[in-house]
Design an enzyme around this catalytic site. Sequence first.
Site, short mmCIF file in Angstrom:
data_model
loop_
_atom_site.label_atom_id
_atom_site.label_comp_id
_atom_site.label_asym_id
_atom_site.label_seq_id
_atom_site.Cartn_x
_atom_site.Cartn_y
_atom_site.Cartn_z
N CYS A 96 -26.06 148.71 61.70
CA CYS A 96 -24.73 148.86 62.31
C CYS A 96 -24.57 150.13 63.13
O CYS A 96 -23.66 150.22 63.95
CB CYS A 96 -23.65 148.82 61.23
SG CYS A 96 -23.60 147.27 60.32
N HIS A 154 -16.27 143.62 64.13
CA HIS A 154 -17.44 144.48 63.99
C HIS A 154 -18.69 143.74 64.47
O HIS A 154 -19.45 143.21 63.66
CB HIS A 154 -17.56 144.89 62.52
CG HIS A 154 -18.78 145.67 62.16
ND1 HIS A 154 -19.46 146.48 63.06
CD2 HIS A 154 -19.46 145.78 60.98
CE1 HIS A 154 -20.48 147.04 62.44
NE2 HIS A 154 -20.50 146.63 61.19
#
Length: 364
Positions: free
Chosen positions: A83, A318
């Site tokens: 991420c 996200h």
Amino acid sequence: MKRAVIVQAKRTPIGKAGGILRDLEPQELAAPLIQHLAYGLEEEIDDIILGNVVGPGGNVARVAALEAGLPFSVTGLTIDRQCSAGLEAIRLACYLVQGGAGCCYIAGGVESASTSPFPSRARFSPEKIGDPDMGIAAEYVAEKYAITKEMQDEYALLSYERSWEANEKGYLNQEIIHIGNLHQDEEFFRKRKMDILLDRAKPIFKKNGTVTAANSCGIHDGASAVLVMEENMAINYGFEPKLRFLDGEVSGVHPNYPGAAPIPTIQALLKRNQLTIADIDLIEINEAFASKIVACTKELSIPYEKLNVCGGALTVGHPYGASGSIMITRLFYEVQRRKNIKYVLAAIGSGGGIGVAVLFEVVT
């Protein structure tokens, strides 16, 4: 030492997995951004650096550069730090400029969960150490730092309200380039009664846990990138630098607690630069889970007033490899709406227990 500055920043709309961007592969999401940021500089781009996590494999940045019609000489580099990949791409580009390796980079990230060929996630850590899914890891963070469901829900509601306010004021539209006829994040198609949803939501990762679908982010598609240039070159080309790179940091923690990785990363970055949280005017920390945000603010004494002031991933989404760049794009526009802002910081924690943080000063 040469100085790296950010002179442009954009992102695509963000769509739910299987939603408005479901038919677009990563290079098709990234190419319009690259075209936009490279306009008039096509022969000057030293490289395209993109973070990507869930596929399709290969050098996505190279394919996207070719899709965008850039010269064959612009090679492309794809990185995976889970991420934090999009933020790492920007950190790397800034260091390359500082070190004199080049003067002009497009850096960011792209993710298409909808078209990913991988049926399951990659391994974050050896099983003998611990390799929890991110939801379970968010529960571990909540337990370690004594974060209750009520604390998480309170933050999730605040973030939701901030996201909607920023959208209604047109702030988020400043960040977005159109993809076909798409120009708005999918999550803003319909407003929800978030306070009721948070109250009703039950733990989904652990019995008697605190992490719910309502205080966690979803799975999304999207891309974001920034134009990083050497400061004198930027000025000579008529750009107005907005953010000047000061420093970056990466730290590792136990893979069971990836959401806590921004804590030592930010601490180390501030210490090296002889700064404190009080010196930082705006902070972005990726909102994968409310538990990590509350833990980070608690341990670092970050007031909510300077954190994620336009909301974040809990509402908007996200798209893994793009999220770090989305935060920098958010800061790029937010500093232009405010006065007397000197330092801004972005940080993200990712699978395997890795934290990345980047520090900028505002160019005035």
